[in-house]
Design an enzyme around this catalytic site. Structure first.
Site, PDB file in Angstrom:
ATOM      1  N   HIS A 152      -7.084 -26.476  13.374  1.00  0.00           N
ATOM      2  CA  HIS A 152      -8.309 -25.666  13.425  1.00  0.00           C
ATOM      3  C   HIS A 152      -8.018 -24.227  12.987  1.00  0.00           C
ATOM      4  O   HIS A 152      -8.813 -23.604  12.274  1.00  0.00           O
ATOM      5  CB  HIS A 152      -8.875 -25.626  14.845  1.00  0.00           C
ATOM      6  N   GLY A 209     -11.643 -29.796   7.452  1.00  0.00           N
ATOM      7  CA  GLY A 209     -10.267 -30.257   7.277  1.00  0.00           C
ATOM      8  C   GLY A 209     -10.221 -31.572   6.511  1.00  0.00           C
ATOM      9  O   GLY A 209     -11.011 -32.489   6.779  1.00  0.00           O
TER      10      GLY A 209
HETATM   11  P1  AMP Z   1     -12.706 -31.506  15.354  1.00  0.00           P
HETATM   12  O1  AMP Z   1     -12.625 -30.411  16.382  1.00  0.00           O
HETATM   13  O2  AMP Z   1     -11.716 -32.589  15.550  1.00  0.00           O
HETATM   14  O3  AMP Z   1     -14.117 -31.965  15.106  1.00  0.00           O
HETATM   15  O4  AMP Z   1     -12.263 -30.827  13.986  1.00  0.00           O
HETATM   16  C1  AMP Z   1     -12.901 -29.663  13.514  1.00  0.00           C
HETATM   17  C2  AMP Z   1     -12.440 -29.412  12.102  1.00  0.00           C
HETATM   18  O5  AMP Z   1     -11.020 -29.250  12.094  1.00  0.00           O
HETATM   19  C3  AMP Z   1     -12.746 -30.583  11.153  1.00  0.00           C
HETATM   20  O6  AMP Z   1     -13.150 -30.051   9.897  1.00  0.00           O
HETATM   21  C4  AMP Z   1     -11.416 -31.284  11.067  1.00  0.00           C
HETATM   22  O7  AMP Z   1     -11.237 -32.000   9.854  1.00  0.00           O
HETATM   23  C5  AMP Z   1     -10.468 -30.112  11.133  1.00  0.00           C
HETATM   24  N1  AMP Z   1      -9.134 -30.568  11.548  1.00  0.00           N
HETATM   25  C6  AMP Z   1      -8.822 -31.324  12.624  1.00  0.00           C
HETATM   26  N2  AMP Z   1      -7.504 -31.582  12.648  1.00  0.00           N
HETATM   27  C7  AMP Z   1      -6.975 -30.994  11.551  1.00  0.00           C
HETATM   28  C8  AMP Z   1      -5.661 -30.914  10.995  1.00  0.00           C
HETATM   29  N3  AMP Z   1      -4.625 -31.505  11.582  1.00  0.00           N
HETATM   30  N4  AMP Z   1      -5.491 -30.218   9.858  1.00  0.00           N
HETATM   31  C9  AMP Z   1      -6.540 -29.611   9.242  1.00  0.00           C
HETATM   32  N5  AMP Z   1      -7.807 -29.659   9.713  1.00  0.00           N
HETATM   33  C10 AMP Z   1      -8.017 -30.333  10.851  1.00  0.00           C
END
Ligand code: AMP
Length: 270
Positions: free
Chosen positions: A20, A129
């Site tokens: 994040h 991401g």
């Molecule tokens: P989430 O909180 O899991 O909904 O993720 C929020 C954002 O962070 C989304 O755009 C995800 O794709 C991105 N994200 C989650 N994990 C990663 C990671 N390991 N590397 C890059 N982006 C990430």
């Protein structure tokens, strides 16, 4: 772009980690104001999914974020003041495959809240991401289909030193499951190696050889309950045809214990 505020939006569900924070860094390089939304969106969780146990740590999240970002952390009543939404965005065919097949309604719920966040925050750019490849595909498609006036930026997956993609759900893995989970990134590496061997040997591109190399790794780990491993055309998010050449994405999803994990890697099919 004239008329559009100098704001970059990073939508998240909280329980923030370095993945994040990489999105936040990119956001800072793109706009003078960064909004990070933190909202565990009930609409994108199915009845038997992990909405209740999804990690929530607003205090810890606020400590991790740079002090100059604006945090938008509404509760469900604030975001859905009239109760359950009547009007939704639907993700269409590409929203019903892979993640969408295992999690019916997930992408409709995701797109609906992302559309709401775009309208509330009105950013000139939103950062996602690559870790969630199908989400990126569908958000870009929605932006195009519904003429949202913003750009979508994609940040590469941030990994642990041993290759495991960082995820808020990794905290549910015990020591043994944490080791088993490495099979996902190892399988993607095996697929990349298979591509480079095919290339070196000037062999005809063969998706099946690439798939088998990855599946061998995944099937060797009894703790992995594989949902799918596939090689997709990133422009369609559909499995590549036999005679395909060009950029592709290897995608994998599996359960380790009760924790569902996703990963993907870019390939270039010779
Ligand atoms: P989430 O909180 O899991 O909904 O993720 C929020 C954002 O962070 C989304 O755009 C995800 O794709 C991105 N994200 C989650 N994990 C990663 C990671 N390991 N590397 C890059 N982006 C990430």
């Amino acid at each position: 772009m004239a008329g559009i505020p100098d704001v970059a939006l990073v939508p998240t569900m909280g329980a923030l980690h370095e993945g994040h924070l990489a999105l936040v860094d990119r956001a800072k390089s793109l706009a003078g104001n960064v909004v990070v939304s933190i909202f565990v969106n009930p609409l994108q969780f199915g009845a038997n999914e992990d909405l209740d146990r999804y990690p929530r740590d607003l205090k810890g999240d606020l400590e991790k974020l740079p002090s100059d970002v604006i945090v938008f952390a509404p509760n469900a009543t604030e975001l859905y003041p009239l109760g359950p939404v009547e009007t939704r965005v639907t993700a269409g065919h590409a929203g019903s495959t892979f993640e969408g097949a295992s999690r019916p309604g997930h992408f409709d719920g995701m797109l609906t809240v992302v559309a709401k966040l775009f309208n509330i925050v009105n950013p000139k750019v939103a950062i996602f991401g690559q870790k969630d490849a199908q989400q990126v595909f569908l958000v870009k498609r929605m932006v195009s289909d519904l003429n949202f006036a913003l750009e979508i930026e994609v940040v590469p997956t941030v990994r642990e030193p041993d290759g495991l993609a960082k995820s808020s759900r990794n905290r549910f893995l015990n020591e043994e499951q944490r080791k088993d989970a490495l099979a996902l990134s190892r399988a993607l590496n095996a697929a990349m190696l298979a591509v480079s061997i095919l290339e070196q040997n000037k062999s005809a591109a063969d998706g099946e050889i690439i798939r088998s190399a990855a599946l061998e790794v995944l099937h060797a780990v009894p703790g992995i309950q594989l949902d799918y491993f596939e090689i997709v055309d990133p422009l369609k998010f559909e499995p590549i045809p036999v005679d395909y050449h060009g950029p592709a994405t290897a995608i994998v999803a599996a359960k380790v214990g009760t924790t569902r994990l996703l990963d993907n890697a870019p390939l270039s099919i010779p």
